[in-house]
Structure formats: C-alpha cells, structure tokens
Design a protein around this motif. Structure first.
Motif, PDB file in Angstrom:
ATOM      1  N   THR A   1     -13.879  67.205  57.107  1.00  0.00           N
ATOM      2  CA  THR A   1     -12.464  67.411  57.406  1.00  0.00           C
ATOM      3  C   THR A   1     -11.708  66.120  57.089  1.00  0.00           C
ATOM      4  O   THR A   1     -11.964  65.084  57.709  1.00  0.00           O
ATOM      5  N   PRO A   2     -10.797  66.185  56.109  1.00  0.00           N
ATOM      6  CA  PRO A   2      -9.990  64.999  55.811  1.00  0.00           C
ATOM      7  C   PRO A   2      -8.972  64.752  56.919  1.00  0.00           C
ATOM      8  O   PRO A   2      -8.500  65.692  57.565  1.00  0.00           O
ATOM      9  N   THR A   3      -8.646  63.489  57.148  1.00  0.00           N
ATOM     10  CA  THR A   3      -7.674  63.104  58.171  1.00  0.00           C
ATOM     11  C   THR A   3      -6.788  61.996  57.618  1.00  0.00           C
ATOM     12  O   THR A   3      -7.035  61.477  56.532  1.00  0.00           O
ATOM     13  N   ASP A   4      -5.786  61.635  58.411  1.00  0.00           N
ATOM     14  CA  ASP A   4      -5.048  60.414  58.115  1.00  0.00           C
ATOM     15  C   ASP A   4      -5.958  59.241  58.476  1.00  0.00           C
ATOM     16  O   ASP A   4      -7.069  59.442  58.965  1.00  0.00           O
ATOM     17  N   LEU A   5      -5.498  58.040  58.279  1.00  0.00           N
ATOM     18  CA  LEU A   5      -6.301  56.839  58.510  1.00  0.00           C
ATOM     19  C   LEU A   5      -6.806  56.791  59.953  1.00  0.00           C
ATOM     20  O   LEU A   5      -6.022  56.786  60.902  1.00  0.00           O
ATOM     21  N   ILE A   6      -8.132  56.791  60.118  1.00  0.00           N
ATOM     22  CA  ILE A   6      -8.748  56.827  61.445  1.00  0.00           C
ATOM     23  C   ILE A   6      -8.730  55.442  62.081  1.00  0.00           C
ATOM     24  O   ILE A   6      -9.169  54.464  61.480  1.00  0.00           O
ATOM     25  N   GLU A   7      -8.222  55.400  63.324  1.00  0.00           N
ATOM     26  CA  GLU A   7      -8.181  54.154  64.082  1.00  0.00           C
ATOM     27  C   GLU A   7      -9.255  54.115  65.164  1.00  0.00           C
ATOM     28  O   GLU A   7      -9.748  53.051  65.512  1.00  0.00           O
ATOM     29  N   ASN A   8      -9.608  55.311  65.723  1.00  0.00           N
ATOM     30  CA  ASN A   8     -10.580  55.374  66.799  1.00  0.00           C
ATOM     31  C   ASN A   8     -11.095  56.808  66.900  1.00  0.00           C
ATOM     32  O   ASN A   8     -10.469  57.727  66.377  1.00  0.00           O
ATOM     33  N   TYR A   9     -12.199  56.996  67.598  1.00  0.00           N
ATOM     34  CA  TYR A   9     -12.740  58.337  67.801  1.00  0.00           C
ATOM     35  C   TYR A   9     -13.563  58.370  69.076  1.00  0.00           C
ATOM     36  O   TYR A   9     -14.002  57.337  69.577  1.00  0.00           O
ATOM     37  N   LEU A  10     -13.772  59.588  69.597  1.00  0.00           N
ATOM     38  CA  LEU A  10     -14.572  59.790  70.793  1.00  0.00           C
ATOM     39  C   LEU A  10     -15.307  61.114  70.652  1.00  0.00           C
ATOM     40  O   LEU A  10     -14.683  62.139  70.347  1.00  0.00           O
ATOM     41  N   VAL A  11     -16.627  61.107  70.830  1.00  0.00           N
ATOM     42  CA  VAL A  11     -17.424  62.331  70.781  1.00  0.00           C
ATOM     43  C   VAL A  11     -17.640  62.797  72.217  1.00  0.00           C
ATOM     44  O   VAL A  11     -18.129  62.037  73.044  1.00  0.00           O
ATOM     45  N   GLU A  12     -17.227  64.047  72.495  1.00  0.00           N
ATOM     46  CA  GLU A  12     -17.376  64.636  73.828  1.00  0.00           C
ATOM     47  C   GLU A  12     -17.935  66.041  73.680  1.00  0.00           C
ATOM     48  O   GLU A  12     -17.275  66.899  73.096  1.00  0.00           O
ATOM     49  N   ASN A  13     -19.116  66.275  74.221  1.00  0.00           N
ATOM     50  CA  ASN A  13     -19.759  67.595  74.161  1.00  0.00           C
ATOM     51  C   ASN A  13     -19.767  68.127  72.727  1.00  0.00           C
ATOM     52  O   ASN A  13     -20.379  67.522  71.880  1.00  0.00           O
ATOM     53  N   ASP A  14     -19.082  69.223  72.461  1.00  0.00           N
ATOM     54  CA  ASP A  14     -19.062  69.817  71.120  1.00  0.00           C
ATOM     55  C   ASP A  14     -17.769  69.526  70.373  1.00  0.00           C
ATOM     56  O   ASP A  14     -17.377  70.275  69.473  1.00  0.00           O
ATOM     57  N   THR A  15     -17.075  68.439  70.750  1.00  0.00           N
ATOM     58  CA  THR A  15     -15.827  68.082  70.082  1.00  0.00           C
ATOM     59  C   THR A  15     -15.822  66.599  69.722  1.00  0.00           C
ATOM     60  O   THR A  15     -16.542  65.798  70.293  1.00  0.00           O
ATOM     61  N   ILE A  16     -14.995  66.281  68.748  1.00  0.00           N
ATOM     62  CA  ILE A  16     -14.735  64.885  68.405  1.00  0.00           C
ATOM     63  C   ILE A  16     -13.224  64.713  68.401  1.00  0.00           C
ATOM     64  O   ILE A  16     -12.508  65.489  67.768  1.00  0.00           O
ATOM     65  N   ILE A  17     -12.751  63.728  69.160  1.00  0.00           N
ATOM     66  CA  ILE A  17     -11.330  63.434  69.237  1.00  0.00           C
ATOM     67  C   ILE A  17     -11.086  62.223  68.351  1.00  0.00           C
ATOM     68  O   ILE A  17     -11.670  61.157  68.561  1.00  0.00           O
ATOM     69  N   VAL A  18     -10.232  62.406  67.355  1.00  0.00           N
ATOM     70  CA  VAL A  18      -9.970  61.365  66.372  1.00  0.00           C
ATOM     71  C   VAL A  18      -8.532  60.880  66.542  1.00  0.00           C
ATOM     72  O   VAL A  18      -7.598  61.686  66.540  1.00  0.00           O
ATOM     73  N   THR A  19      -8.374  59.577  66.696  1.00  0.00           N
ATOM     74  CA  THR A  19      -7.045  58.978  66.741  1.00  0.00           C
ATOM     75  C   THR A  19      -6.763  58.394  65.366  1.00  0.00           C
ATOM     76  O   THR A  19      -7.519  57.559  64.871  1.00  0.00           O
ATOM     77  N   THR A  20      -5.685  58.890  64.745  1.00  0.00           N
ATOM     78  CA  THR A  20      -5.305  58.412  63.415  1.00  0.00           C
ATOM     79  C   THR A  20      -4.000  57.632  63.526  1.00  0.00           C
ATOM     80  O   THR A  20      -3.411  57.537  64.600  1.00  0.00           O
ATOM     81  N   ASP A  21      -3.527  57.129  62.401  1.00  0.00           N
ATOM     82  CA  ASP A  21      -2.274  56.388  62.407  1.00  0.00           C
ATOM     83  C   ASP A  21      -1.063  57.294  62.648  1.00  0.00           C
ATOM     84  O   ASP A  21       0.038  56.806  62.854  1.00  0.00           O
ATOM     85  N   THR A  22      -1.280  58.623  62.666  1.00  0.00           N
ATOM     86  CA  THR A  22      -0.171  59.546  62.914  1.00  0.00           C
ATOM     87  C   THR A  22      -0.348  60.384  64.186  1.00  0.00           C
ATOM     88  O   THR A  22       0.479  61.233  64.481  1.00  0.00           O
ATOM     89  N   GLY A  23      -1.443  60.183  64.929  1.00  0.00           N
ATOM     90  CA  GLY A  23      -1.640  60.926  66.168  1.00  0.00           C
ATOM     91  C   GLY A  23      -3.097  61.265  66.402  1.00  0.00           C
ATOM     92  O   GLY A  23      -3.986  60.781  65.703  1.00  0.00           O
ATOM     93  N   LYS A  24      -3.333  62.138  67.399  1.00  0.00           N
ATOM     94  CA  LYS A  24      -4.695  62.547  67.749  1.00  0.00           C
ATOM     95  C   LYS A  24      -4.957  63.965  67.285  1.00  0.00           C
ATOM     96  O   LYS A  24      -4.073  64.817  67.330  1.00  0.00           O
ATOM     97  N   ILE A  25      -6.212  64.201  66.843  1.00  0.00           N
ATOM     98  CA  ILE A  25      -6.655  65.555  66.555  1.00  0.00           C
ATOM     99  C   ILE A  25      -8.015  65.757  67.215  1.00  0.00           C
ATOM    100  O   ILE A  25      -8.781  64.814  67.388  1.00  0.00           O
TER     101      ILE A  25
END
Length: 80
Positions: free
Chosen positions: A45-69
């Motif tokens: 899955t392409p994203t904007d520039l990744i600044e941080n991430y967190l793996v939780e259970n069956d999800t990954i929360i990605v913080t990019t330069d434009t927000g969180k997904i």
C-alpha cells in the motif's frame, strides 16, 4: 547469518517487523507491504512520506506527513 530472500523496494527502507504466522511487514519511506518469508509480496500500500508507525493486533497505524491512516495487516486496505 544466511540471506534467504531479497525484496525489491519502491523507496528507501525504514524498518521491518516479523509477524508470527502472517509474514514480514516492511515499512518503506512511501509505503507499507506484507511479504512472505521467502520474499513474495502479499500486498503493498503506497502512502505519503511515513514519519512513524505502530503495529497493533491485526492493524498498522501509519503517521505520514499528511495525517494518520490505519491499515489491515491481512489485506493492506485502509480501515475507517
């Protein structure tokens, strides 16, 4: 250490997270992918520039330069 596979990346490598029985999450500068231990890509899955991430259970929360997904680890699809 023995190399068992190589993965062609879309951008600069950031990190890797091994998930028991699911595969290997590869965090790139502009995307997230799930790969088999042999190197085969399951999804990317392409994203904007990744600044941080967190793996939780069956999800990954990605913080990019434009927000969180929030992505499903099983499918790579964005969760709402």
């Amino acid at each position: 250490m023995k190399v068992i596979s190589e993965i062609d990346l879309q951008s600069f490598f950031v990190d890797v997270v091994e998930l028991a029985n699911k595969g290997i999450i590869v965090i790139e500068e502009i995307g997230v992918g799930l790969y088999e231990s042999t190197g085969g890509r399951i999804w990317f899955t392409p994203t904007d520039l990744i600044e941080n991430y967190l793996v939780e259970n069956d999800t990954i929360i990605v913080t990019t330069d434009t927000g969180k997904i929030k992505l499903s680890i099983l499918t790579g699809k964005e969760l709402i």
